[in-house]
Design a protein around this motif. Structure first.
Motif: not given
Length: 368
Positions: A7-17, A20-35
């Protein structure tokens, strides 16, 4: 667990991010247009991150992380995209960064490179360097160049040496061999040495990260091969200095002489956020090695290269600052981006003031 890797990789592809960053203590993070954007949901726990990591990582790779602290590899997400993945240990936990590698090859025009750069792809020999910070699109630029050679040259055996392989190329007019460091060959330098016995015409070195690799790349370019490489430098002068300074002082004069002969071009690039619509745009500095620039390299006068680039438009050269101004005038990037990324901020500020003054005069004349 609340998240699935699919689902997370699908989101990255779908959004054009891009990442994808996965870290303990944070929800998953995607970088979209540099943000960076946090995905809605709970923070990842130690077991969540490890479970997500295991769905795309082999036991061999996990063993490498345990022994060395990190591992990099390529991963295909069905037919949708490929990802370059880095798995690492952080404060005793697993962390993951997955960078999306688009399936579609871009043309040089789509990337934004001037048409003059296409001539470099038909050179019989020499060294072409694509430079810039991490995430500036160097891999995409080089993959597009290799794709054009693959499509248009039936006289080329292309060997790519990458860590990991990012874009997969099929044989077209050319024959293409792709070797992955730590999978097919132990390191870049060894792969380059072996490549010379494999009848190559074009060699792509994914990263010129140490003295041995830089030396082998220069030798390959000197012995009649067209070599493409990358460095994490910005600007032609800094790139040349970085290569020369990688060698012991006693060898530097010899390297300057070799570089002045084999270097074909340095293409430096940055990816900047657009201000006219969502997305990013590439900006470039392009140096073509003319007899005048070759003499500056030989004589250790790289500080004068910038003025040669400024006056070298007829050779296809362009300075980063003029490229930035051009994109600003087209309304693609903001004034702030121009000022912060310029190599000569003082001159850029003066030019921006002149532009604003010119616009004001035009507005006054228009109102008369």
């Amino acid at each position: 667990m609340s998240y699935s890797m699919s689902d997370l990789l699908q989101l990255v592809v779908q959004e054009g991010a891009s990442d994808l960053h996965l870290r303990v203590g944070l929800p998953p993070v995607i970088r979209l247009h540099g943000i960076l954007h946090k995905v809605e949901g709970p923070a990842l726990r130690t077991e969540d991150t490890e479970d997500l990591m295991r769905t795309i990582t082999s036991e061999d790779n996990i063993q490498q992380v345990r022994e060395r602290g990190t591992v990099d590899f390529g991963f295909a997400f069905g037919d949708l995209a490929r990802f370059r993945v880095s798995v690492f240990k952080e404060k005793g936990h697993f962390g993951v960064v997955a960078r999306q590698i688009p399936n579609k090859m871009l043309t040089l025009e789509q990337i934004g490179l001037p048409p003059s750069t296409k001539e470099l792809l038909y050179k019989p020999r020499g060294l072409v360097l694509v430079t810039g910070p991490t995430g500036s699109g160097k891999t995409t630029t080089l993959a597009s160049m290799i794709n054009i050679i693959n499509e248009e040259r039936d006289d080329a055996h292309i060997i790519t040496i990458e860590d990991p392989i990012e874009y997969y190329h099929k044989h077209k007019k050319a024959v293409i061999t792709q070797r992955e460091v730590n999978v097919d060959v132990p390191n870049f330098a060894e792969a380059l040495r072996r490549a010379l016995r494999q009848d190559p015409d074009v060699i792509l070195v994914g990263e010129m990260r140490d003295l041995e690799t830089i030396d082998a790349a220069i030798t390959a370019a000197e012995t009649g091969h067209l070599v493409f490489g990358t460095l994490h430098t910005t600007g032609a002068a800094k790139t040349i200095d970085r290569i020369v300074n990688a060698f012991p002082v006693t060898q530097q004069e010899q390297i300057r002489i070799q570089l002045s002969t084999v270097l074909q071009a340095v293409i430096s690039q940055l990816l900047l956020p657009r201000c006219d619509k969502p997305g990013r745009v590439a900006v470039f500095e392009i140096m073509i090695n003319t007899p005048s620039i070759a003499a500056l390299i030989r004589d250790n006068k790289t500080f004068r290269i910038q003025s040669d680039i400024q006056t070298g438009a007829k050779y296809g050269m362009v300075t980063l600052d003029s490229f930035l101004l051009d994109k600003y005038q087209q309304g693609i990037i903001s004034q702030e981006e121009v000022i912060t990324k310029a190599q000569d901020p003082t001159s850029i500020l003066l030019k921006l003031q002149e532009l604003e003054a010119g616009r004001t005069i035009e507005e006054i004349e228009g109102r008369k």
